[in-house]
Structures are given as C-alpha cells and as structure tokens.
Design a protein around this motif. Structure first.
Motif, PDB file in Angstrom:
ATOM      1  N   PRO A  32       0.843  -1.193   0.000  1.00 60.90           N
ATOM      2  CA  PRO A  32       0.000   0.000   0.000  1.00 60.90           C
ATOM      3  C   PRO A  32       0.885   1.251   0.000  1.00 60.90           C
ATOM      4  O   PRO A  32       1.910   1.270   0.680  1.00 60.90           O
ATOM      5  CB  PRO A  32      -0.767  -0.104   1.322  1.00 60.90           C
ATOM      6  CG  PRO A  32      -0.687  -1.538   1.713  1.00 60.90           C
ATOM      7  CD  PRO A  32       0.571  -2.088   1.124  1.00 60.90           C
ATOM      8  N   PRO A  33       0.506   2.271  -0.788  1.00 63.53           N
ATOM      9  CA  PRO A  33       1.310   3.496  -0.821  1.00 63.53           C
ATOM     10  C   PRO A  33       1.461   4.074   0.586  1.00 63.53           C
ATOM     11  O   PRO A  33       0.546   3.978   1.403  1.00 63.53           O
ATOM     12  CB  PRO A  33       0.489   4.439  -1.698  1.00 63.53           C
ATOM     13  CG  PRO A  33      -0.369   3.545  -2.524  1.00 63.53           C
ATOM     14  CD  PRO A  33      -0.662   2.350  -1.672  1.00 63.53           C
ATOM     15  N   ARG A  34       2.626   4.659   0.847  1.00 61.87           N
ATOM     16  CA  ARG A  34       2.883   5.216   2.175  1.00 61.87           C
ATOM     17  C   ARG A  34       2.822   6.741   2.047  1.00 61.87           C
ATOM     18  O   ARG A  34       3.458   7.328   1.179  1.00 61.87           O
ATOM     19  CB  ARG A  34       4.262   4.780   2.650  1.00 61.87           C
ATOM     20  CG  ARG A  34       4.483   4.904   4.142  1.00 61.87           C
ATOM     21  CD  ARG A  34       5.733   4.123   4.554  1.00 61.87           C
ATOM     22  NE  ARG A  34       6.943   4.733   4.024  1.00 61.87           N
ATOM     23  CZ  ARG A  34       7.593   5.730   4.609  1.00 61.87           C
ATOM     24  NH1 ARG A  34       7.138   6.240   5.750  1.00 61.87           N
ATOM     25  NH2 ARG A  34       8.688   6.235   4.076  1.00 61.87           N
ATOM     26  N   ARG A  35       2.025   7.352   2.908  1.00 65.41           N
ATOM     27  CA  ARG A  35       1.828   8.779   2.823  1.00 65.41           C
ATOM     28  C   ARG A  35       2.308   9.404   4.116  1.00 65.41           C
ATOM     29  O   ARG A  35       1.936   8.971   5.205  1.00 65.41           O
ATOM     30  CB  ARG A  35       0.331   9.036   2.644  1.00 65.41           C
ATOM     31  CG  ARG A  35      -0.025  10.365   2.088  1.00 65.41           C
ATOM     32  CD  ARG A  35      -1.440  10.294   1.551  1.00 65.41           C
ATOM     33  NE  ARG A  35      -2.044  11.607   1.585  1.00 65.41           N
ATOM     34  CZ  ARG A  35      -2.910  11.991   2.517  1.00 65.41           C
ATOM     35  NH1 ARG A  35      -3.291  11.165   3.458  1.00 65.41           N
ATOM     36  NH2 ARG A  35      -3.416  13.221   2.466  1.00 65.41           N
ATOM     37  N   GLU A  36       3.182  10.394   3.992  1.00 65.92           N
ATOM     38  CA  GLU A  36       3.711  11.036   5.193  1.00 65.92           C
ATOM     39  C   GLU A  36       3.683  12.536   4.971  1.00 65.92           C
ATOM     40  O   GLU A  36       4.627  13.098   4.409  1.00 65.92           O
ATOM     41  CB  GLU A  36       5.144  10.558   5.442  1.00 65.92           C
ATOM     42  CG  GLU A  36       5.383  10.029   6.834  1.00 65.92           C
ATOM     43  CD  GLU A  36       6.742   9.370   6.939  1.00 65.92           C
ATOM     44  OE1 GLU A  36       7.735  10.069   6.684  1.00 65.92           O
ATOM     45  OE2 GLU A  36       6.796   8.169   7.241  1.00 65.92           O
ATOM     46  N   GLY A  37       2.567  13.177   5.367  1.00 60.09           N
ATOM     47  CA  GLY A  37       2.439  14.617   5.159  1.00 60.09           C
ATOM     48  C   GLY A  37       2.504  14.979   3.682  1.00 60.09           C
ATOM     49  O   GLY A  37       1.651  14.558   2.901  1.00 60.09           O
ATOM     50  N   ARG A  38       3.588  15.652   3.285  1.00 60.74           N
ATOM     51  CA  ARG A  38       3.698  16.101   1.902  1.00 60.74           C
ATOM     52  C   ARG A  38       4.319  15.045   0.981  1.00 60.74           C
ATOM     53  O   ARG A  38       4.455  15.258  -0.202  1.00 60.74           O
ATOM     54  CB  ARG A  38       4.548  17.385   1.850  1.00 60.74           C
ATOM     55  CG  ARG A  38       3.960  18.534   2.681  1.00 60.74           C
ATOM     56  CD  ARG A  38       4.657  19.838   2.361  1.00 60.74           C
ATOM     57  NE  ARG A  38       6.087  19.790   2.648  1.00 60.74           N
ATOM     58  CZ  ARG A  38       7.038  19.862   1.724  1.00 60.74           C
ATOM     59  NH1 ARG A  38       6.725  19.978   0.456  1.00 60.74           N
ATOM     60  NH2 ARG A  38       8.303  19.810   2.069  1.00 60.74           N
ATOM     61  N   MET A  39       4.716  13.905   1.564  1.00 58.29           N
ATOM     62  CA  MET A  39       5.426  12.892   0.774  1.00 58.29           C
ATOM     63  C   MET A  39       4.569  11.645   0.536  1.00 58.29           C
ATOM     64  O   MET A  39       3.871  11.191   1.423  1.00 58.29           O
ATOM     65  CB  MET A  39       6.709  12.513   1.518  1.00 58.29           C
ATOM     66  CG  MET A  39       7.722  11.717   0.711  1.00 58.29           C
ATOM     67  SD  MET A  39       7.469   9.938   0.800  1.00 58.29           S
ATOM     68  CE  MET A  39       8.000   9.626   2.487  1.00 58.29           C
ATOM     69  N   LEU A  40       4.630  11.155  -0.705  1.00 57.96           N
ATOM     70  CA  LEU A  40       3.952   9.900  -1.039  1.00 57.96           C
ATOM     71  C   LEU A  40       4.993   8.924  -1.565  1.00 57.96           C
ATOM     72  O   LEU A  40       5.750   9.247  -2.477  1.00 57.96           O
ATOM     73  CB  LEU A  40       2.868  10.144  -2.102  1.00 57.96           C
ATOM     74  CG  LEU A  40       2.031   8.928  -2.494  1.00 57.96           C
ATOM     75  CD1 LEU A  40       1.130   8.482  -1.347  1.00 57.96           C
ATOM     76  CD2 LEU A  40       1.183   9.217  -3.730  1.00 57.96           C
TER      77      LEU A  40
END
Lengths: 147, 300
Positions: B250-258
């Motif tokens: 699953p894609p990892r999303r961290e604030g402004r980063m994907l």
C-alpha cells in the motif's frame, strides 16, 4: 617533490571514477560505459590511455567479468576504445562528436528537470525561454571580456 | 524438446521426500557463461533441486538436462564437466589439506595445479594442516579450491557463504570472479543457491525466486532493478490520498510525501506523481535482496 611525482602518477592511472550504483536502476554494464564516456568527455581519459584489464576491474568492483567485457565491447563498438590483442584496451576517441553528444545528453537531463519545475510552478514555455535568455546574457556579462 | 545451448534445463521437476513433495513443478534454464542464483527461504526447495541436478535425490517427475545430456543416464559425461560445493563440506578426517586435494584431483582429468596453489596461498590454508581441525570457513575454502581446480564448465554452489565471516565471504566472492572466471568466462556457468544476496549483487546475472518447490519469479538482475523501484514524490501541500497504479505494498503517505513501491514501468508512476503536482520526484531501484524480500513477502 618526489612524493608529489608519485601522487600524480597514481592519479594518472585512475582517471575514471568507477562506481556501481545498484539503486540507480541503470544496467551495470551501461554504468561502466557512461563512466568511460564521461571521463573521455571531461578529458581525464585521453587518446592512448589504457583501461584496467577486465580481471582487475572485476575484482576491484566485485562484479562479474562478463559484465565488464560487455561494457568494453560496447565502448569498442562505439569507437571509444580499441582492444589491442594481448596489450589491453586503449582509448581511441578524442573524437569530438562523442564528446558533444555526451555533453548534450547531460544538459538535456538537467533542462528536463527545469521544465518539470516550470510546469509545476505554472511558468509558461515563453517565460521560461526568455528567462533562459536573460540568464545567458547575465552569465556572459559576468565573464566580461572572456569568450 | 531440448533447445540448444542451455547448460541447465529443468522442466516440471517434482521431487518427493518421503511423503512431502519438496519440489513441485519447478522450471529453470541457465545459459552458458551466466551466473544464475536461486533465492528462497529455508525449505523452499533450492537444495533439493540442486540435489536432483547432481543425481543425489531421485526425480519423481519432469525432465532434467545438463549440457543437453541426461544426468542420470549419462552420469559420467555430465559429472566430469561440473563441480559442486555443498553448504557444509566434509572431508575424510585423517587427511591433510594436501591429501584431500590430491584425493579430489585423482577423480579429475584436468586438474589445474597452478590455480590450486594460487588459491591455497590466497586463502592462507596450510597444506599440511589436518582436515579435521579446519574451521567451517576453511572447509568451505578447501571445497571451493577443489571445485575450481577441477576446471569445471559448471560450478554449483549451495549456500556457499552462510556461516562464514565477512572477510572470508569477500575472499570467496573474489575467488569465484578471479579464479573460476579466469579462462573463457563466457563459458563458465555458475548456479548459486543463496539467501545472502548482497555480497553477490554484482556477480549475479539472473535469478529465480523459489517458493513452495516452484519457481515464482525469474528475471535478469538489471531488468529486475530497472522494474522494482521505490518512488517518492514531494508535494507543496498534502500528498494525494490515492494512487491509481498497482503497487507492491500500500502506498505510504507522510504529510507532503507519497512513497510507492512498483514492480513494473516505474516511469509511469514517476509521470503520474509529476502530473499530480509533485515538485520533486525521486526513484530508487531496489537491490536484489530487497526484491527477494518483497517477492517472499507476497507469497503466503
């Protein structure tokens, strides 16, 4: 003085920065080809310079000998190096077309990055072109009388 | 239907161990001059496959060809052209290093004495030392010398570097590159079963991931690194909540980063992130070890 001479000699036999990056996604043999091309374009490798033997380079980089052989064959086919039977591989290309194409490729990659940024910043092509012209003028002016 | 030229050809191999079927329909094809690796967890069927190749485990079903020959019917012709280093080599305990090598040489018509001496010196093995007093690493070194000095066209290594310290592992890899590939490297074929992948990263041309007795993935090393990539995009604001391309995790999303992990056409993911407004996109190819780990994680 003597020590300096030794250093220069050492450096002159290692004009290529051999470096394999497995995270680049670029085929290993192609990385070797590009590193030799860059060294020729930059002038650190010149006509008549000898490349390390397949064996030595394979051990140094801990990669398959066939990979090095493949890179050298590709460079030979491009006319960058010549394989002299028994003696080893030597640079033959101080040829300008290659150097120009390598340089152009490099620049193209950098320019692509700028174009993407311009797109994201919603800067139009015309604005980008005039910006480039302006920067070029400024660069020339800063170099003064030099041409 | 044997196609010409392959050094190893295995089709639909089944090997039963008692009641358990250790190998279940495995396929493998290795061309001359290639270094092919078998990656797999313990019990995946790697060693059993090698044993079947060497005539040490009975084939239940399927075809096996070495140099285009049947390794069971044409055993002598086949065995003279290959050498094998097992994961835990054993030697007659009453023999010295020198005697163990003489014994191995007595079975081989083309023993390379010079290479043998070179490797003994490189590994720092004492020819007079008794074989039974050797450490695990030294035994593996001795077995490697015996295998390479036999001048084989095909070298089969089963977990060659597990249990060895990093310096010995490094020497081992260098010996394979410098000594085994010394003459006619385009005809020296290597089959390595391993789960210690990183030290062989530059040596491996292609690999097969084995799981549950089957080949679940076969790829060239360069092709694999070109396809399996971790791509990160940084956005001015929040990163997009969804990603339309199939990913390995699953894609990892961290604030402004994907961050996404793809196994094919990374350029497409790259393009999508750029089009979605990422101001910076970075792609990193996975190492062979990481590729194996993601492949192993996907199979139940």
């Amino acid at each position: 003085m003597r020590r300096l001479t030794v250093l220069v000699t050492y450096d002159s036999i290692r004009p290529v920065r051999w470096n394999i990056d497995y995270h680049s996604g670029v085929p290993v043999y192609l990385q070797l080809v590009q590193q030799v091309q860059s060294a020729v374009a930059a002038g650190t490798l010149r006509d008549g310079d000898q490349l390390p033997s397949v064996r030595v380079l394979a051990e140094q980089l801990r990669i398959n000998r066939n990979t090095i052989a493949r890179a050298y064959q590709a460079l030979e086919a491009e006319g960058v190096i010549a394989n002299r039977q028994g003696a080893g591989c030597f640079v033959t290309a101080s040829v300008t077309p290659l150097r120009r194409s390598v340089r152009t490729e490099r620049l193209a990659a950098a320019i692509d990055g700028v174009i993407v940024q311009a797109h994201n910043l919603q800067v139009t092509g015309d604005t980008l072109r005039s910006l480039l012209d302006e920067r070029l003028r400024r660069f020339k002016a800063s170099k003064g009388g030099e041409s | 239907m044997t196609s010409e030229g392959a050094v190893i050809e295995i089709d639909d191999l089944h090997v039963r161990y008692g009641k358990a079927e250790a190998v279940r329909g495995l396929r493998l094809r290795v061309e001359p001059g290639r270094c092919h690796a078998l990656f797999g967890r313990n019990g995946a069927g790697k060693t059993t496959t090698l044993k079947a190749l060497l005539g040490l485990a009975p084939v239940d079903r399927g075809t096996l060809r070495l140099f285009g020959l049947d390794p069971w019917a044409q055993e002598a012709q086949v065995k003279g052209r290959l050498a094998f280093v097992p994961d835990a080599p054993g030697f007659y305990p009453w023999m010295s290093v020198r005697e163990a090598l003489e014994y191995a040489a007595s079975f081989r018509p083309r023993w390379n004495r010079e290479l043998e001496q070179h490797l003994l010196a490189k590994f720092g093995l004492d020819p007079a030392a008794p074989a039974k007093g050797l450490s695990r690493g030294e035994k593996t070194q001795l077995a490697l010398i015996a295998a390479i000095a036999a001048d084989p066209e095909l070298l089969i290594l089963d977990e060659p570097t597990s249990g060895l310290d990093p310096i010995v592992r490094r020497q081992f890899v260098e010996a394979v590159i410098s000594a085994f590939q010394d003459r006619n490297p385009e005809r020296r074929t290597l089959l390595i079963s391993t789960h210690l992948i990183s030290e062989l990263e530059g040596v491996i041309d292609s690999f097969t991931v084995v799981d549950g007795g089957r080949d679940v993935m076969t790829l060239g090393a360069d092709e694999a690194r070109g396809r399996f990539q971790r791509i990160r995009g940084w956005f001015e604001d929040q990163a997009p909540a969804s990603f339309p391309i199939r990913t390995l995790q699953p894609p990892r999303r961290e604030g402004r980063m994907l961050e996404v992990l793809v196994d094919h056409q990374p350029e497409e993911a790259h393009r999508w992130l750029t089009a979605a407004g990422a101001s910076r996109v970075e792609a990193t190819a996975l190492s062979l070890e990481e590729i194996f780990l993601t492949a192993a994680a996907r199979t139940p």
